[in-house]
Motif scaffolding. Sequence first.
Motif, PDB file in Angstrom:
ATOM      1  N   SER A  89      34.462  36.584  41.840  1.00 15.01           N
ATOM      2  CA  SER A  89      34.063  37.817  41.551  1.00 15.01           C
ATOM      3  C   SER A  89      34.712  38.205  40.323  1.00 15.01           C
ATOM      4  CB  SER A  89      34.269  38.630  42.722  1.00 15.01           C
ATOM      5  OG  SER A  89      33.400  38.479  43.805  1.00 15.01           O
ATOM      6  N   LEU A  90      36.114  37.944  40.185  1.00 13.52           N
ATOM      7  CA  LEU A  90      36.990  38.420  39.045  1.00 13.52           C
ATOM      8  C   LEU A  90      36.506  37.595  37.815  1.00 13.52           C
ATOM      9  CD1 LEU A  90      40.367  38.767  40.637  1.00 13.52           C
ATOM     10  CD2 LEU A  90      38.970  40.372  39.811  1.00 13.52           C
ATOM     11  N   LYS A  91      36.118  36.373  37.924  1.00 15.59           N
ATOM     12  CA  LYS A  91      35.784  35.533  36.984  1.00 15.59           C
ATOM     13  C   LYS A  91      34.340  36.000  36.288  1.00 15.59           C
ATOM     14  CE  LYS A  91      34.244  30.646  35.918  1.00 15.59           C
ATOM     15  NZ  LYS A  91      34.094  29.386  36.424  1.00 15.59           N
ATOM     16  N   LEU A  92      33.593  36.504  37.086  1.00 18.36           N
ATOM     17  CA  LEU A  92      32.227  37.169  36.855  1.00 18.36           C
ATOM     18  C   LEU A  92      32.275  38.348  36.254  1.00 18.36           C
ATOM     19  CD1 LEU A  92      29.274  36.805  36.876  1.00 18.36           C
ATOM     20  CD2 LEU A  92      29.031  37.911  39.148  1.00 18.36           C
ATOM     21  N   ALA A  93      33.319  39.278  36.803  1.00 19.43           N
ATOM     22  CA  ALA A  93      33.484  40.633  36.039  1.00 19.43           C
ATOM     23  C   ALA A  93      34.187  40.117  34.613  1.00 19.43           C
ATOM     24  CB  ALA A  93      34.877  41.319  36.674  1.00 19.43           C
ATOM     25  N   ARG A  94      34.643  39.315  34.232  1.00 16.22           N
ATOM     26  CA  ARG A  94      35.369  38.922  33.012  1.00 16.22           C
ATOM     27  C   ARG A  94      34.168  38.526  32.061  1.00 16.22           C
ATOM     28  NH1 ARG A  94      39.143  35.458  34.217  1.00 16.22           N
ATOM     29  NH2 ARG A  94      40.959  36.743  34.216  1.00 16.22           N
ATOM     30  N   ILE A 103      29.295  47.595  28.836  1.00 17.29           N
ATOM     31  CA  ILE A 103      28.801  47.997  30.074  1.00 17.29           C
ATOM     32  C   ILE A 103      29.981  48.079  31.059  1.00 17.29           C
ATOM     33  CG2 ILE A 103      27.424  47.427  32.073  1.00 17.29           C
ATOM     34  CD1 ILE A 103      25.532  45.943  30.069  1.00 17.29           C
ATOM     35  N   PRO A 104      30.236  49.247  31.443  1.00 22.50           N
ATOM     36  CA  PRO A 104      31.461  49.295  32.642  1.00 22.50           C
ATOM     37  C   PRO A 104      31.129  48.626  33.960  1.00 22.50           C
ATOM     38  CG  PRO A 104      30.692  51.404  31.820  1.00 22.50           C
ATOM     39  CD  PRO A 104      29.910  50.401  31.424  1.00 22.50           C
ATOM     40  N   VAL A 105      32.085  47.802  34.262  1.00 20.10           N
ATOM     41  CA  VAL A 105      32.032  46.920  35.662  1.00 20.10           C
ATOM     42  C   VAL A 105      33.082  47.864  36.691  1.00 20.10           C
ATOM     43  CG1 VAL A 105      32.404  44.797  36.604  1.00 20.10           C
ATOM     44  CG2 VAL A 105      31.505  44.907  34.585  1.00 20.10           C
ATOM     45  N   ILE A 106      32.205  48.258  37.719  1.00 19.45           N
ATOM     46  CA  ILE A 106      32.947  48.685  38.954  1.00 19.45           C
ATOM     47  C   ILE A 106      32.964  47.721  40.083  1.00 19.45           C
ATOM     48  CG2 ILE A 106      32.949  50.626  40.710  1.00 19.45           C
ATOM     49  CD1 ILE A 106      31.454  52.191  38.794  1.00 19.45           C
ATOM     50  N   LEU A 107      34.200  47.418  40.394  1.00 25.01           N
ATOM     51  CA  LEU A 107      34.592  46.498  41.419  1.00 25.01           C
ATOM     52  C   LEU A 107      34.375  47.310  42.853  1.00 25.01           C
ATOM     53  CD1 LEU A 107      37.381  44.342  40.063  1.00 25.01           C
ATOM     54  CD2 LEU A 107      34.918  43.827  39.953  1.00 25.01           C
ATOM     55  N   LEU A 108      33.753  46.534  43.710  1.00 20.79           N
ATOM     56  CA  LEU A 108      33.611  47.231  45.121  1.00 20.79           C
ATOM     57  C   LEU A 108      34.265  46.189  46.138  1.00 20.79           C
ATOM     58  CD1 LEU A 108      32.763  49.713  46.495  1.00 20.79           C
ATOM     59  CD2 LEU A 108      30.314  48.728  46.511  1.00 20.79           C
ATOM     60  N   PHE A 118      45.069  45.477  40.387  1.00 22.65           N
ATOM     61  CA  PHE A 118      45.567  45.020  38.955  1.00 22.65           C
ATOM     62  C   PHE A 118      44.930  43.812  38.409  1.00 22.65           C
ATOM     63  CE2 PHE A 118      49.466  46.945  41.097  1.00 22.65           C
ATOM     64  CZ  PHE A 118      49.470  47.968  40.029  1.00 22.65           C
ATOM     65  N   LYS A 119      44.716  42.934  39.058  1.00 27.33           N
ATOM     66  CA  LYS A 119      43.705  41.559  38.688  1.00 27.33           C
ATOM     67  C   LYS A 119      42.368  42.348  38.022  1.00 27.33           C
ATOM     68  CE  LYS A 119      45.523  37.816  41.069  1.00 27.33           C
ATOM     69  NZ  LYS A 119      45.220  36.858  42.202  1.00 27.33           N
ATOM     70  N   GLY A 120      41.672  43.449  38.694  1.00 25.93           N
ATOM     71  CA  GLY A 120      40.668  44.023  38.319  1.00 25.93           C
ATOM     72  C   GLY A 120      40.684  44.617  37.214  1.00 25.93           C
ATOM     73  N   ILE A 121      41.610  45.223  36.837  1.00 25.86           N
ATOM     74  CA  ILE A 121      42.023  45.974  35.570  1.00 25.86           C
ATOM     75  C   ILE A 121      42.355  44.955  34.518  1.00 25.86           C
ATOM     76  CG2 ILE A 121      43.744  47.382  34.295  1.00 25.86           C
ATOM     77  CD1 ILE A 121      44.156  49.049  36.959  1.00 25.86           C
ATOM     78  N   LYS A 122      43.006  43.909  34.904  1.00 25.44           N
ATOM     79  CA  LYS A 122      43.226  42.676  33.931  1.00 25.44           C
ATOM     80  C   LYS A 122      41.918  42.220  33.341  1.00 25.44           C
ATOM     81  CE  LYS A 122      46.116  38.613  33.067  1.00 25.44           C
ATOM     82  NZ  LYS A 122      46.943  37.814  33.677  1.00 25.44           N
ATOM     83  N   VAL A 123      41.098  41.940  33.921  1.00 25.63           N
ATOM     84  CA  VAL A 123      39.721  41.462  33.689  1.00 25.63           C
ATOM     85  C   VAL A 123      38.956  42.456  32.847  1.00 25.63           C
ATOM     86  CG1 VAL A 123      39.587  39.513  35.317  1.00 25.63           C
ATOM     87  CG2 VAL A 123      38.384  41.492  35.841  1.00 25.63           C
ATOM     88  N   GLY A 124      39.195  43.757  32.759  1.00 24.56           N
ATOM     89  CA  GLY A 124      38.492  44.800  32.038  1.00 24.56           C
ATOM     90  C   GLY A 124      37.515  45.854  33.011  1.00 24.56           C
ATOM     91  N   ALA A 125      37.739  45.620  34.502  1.00 30.58           N
ATOM     92  CA  ALA A 125      36.985  46.461  35.114  1.00 30.58           C
ATOM     93  C   ALA A 125      37.338  48.181  34.907  1.00 30.58           C
ATOM     94  CB  ALA A 125      37.126  46.282  36.743  1.00 30.58           C
ATOM     95  N   ALA A 126      36.074  48.853  35.007  1.00 24.65           N
ATOM     96  CA  ALA A 126      36.645  50.170  34.614  1.00 24.65           C
ATOM     97  C   ALA A 126      37.307  51.110  36.074  1.00 24.65           C
ATOM     98  CB  ALA A 126      35.112  50.928  34.322  1.00 24.65           C
TER      99      ALA A 126
END
Length: 144
Positions: A89-94, A103-108, A118-126
């Motif tokens: 999922s994190l790879k896909l967000a990246r 396009i903002p990505v919101i992780l759920l 922190f990993k979500g923020i690191k890959v650019g999640a909004a």
Amino acid sequence: MNTSDSIHSEASMDDQAHTQRMVLQRDKIRVCLIDSRTLYREGVRIILSTVEDIDVTDGIQQDEEISSRLEAISPDVVILAVKPSIANSLKLARQIRRHSPRIPVILLGETEEEELLFKGIKVGAAAYLTDGASLEELVDAIRR
């Protein structure tokens, strides 16, 4: 931290401006949900369909060709379920952020682990929200 917490990255300021411009051009915010679970996608779509200024597009399964589907759908915001594989999922967000940086990505996700935030923020999640977030919190993250 409780289940209603969300974390917004600094990169989301540009995403917010993009989303606001797109909404001005259309009446509704176009949201795309990416998840491998059909029932989950349909449930979130039904819940979000009750919100006047949000239009949920057809969802995408995580194993589909995401880049071409996102181009065809042209969403303002992507909601990406962090399951079943957090790493995938994190790879896909990246990948989404690289291919479509506006396009903002919101992780759920289902956990409140700070490391995942922190990993979500690191890959650019909004933003990152847990499955326990309220509709109001999800809508707020979408509108940002």
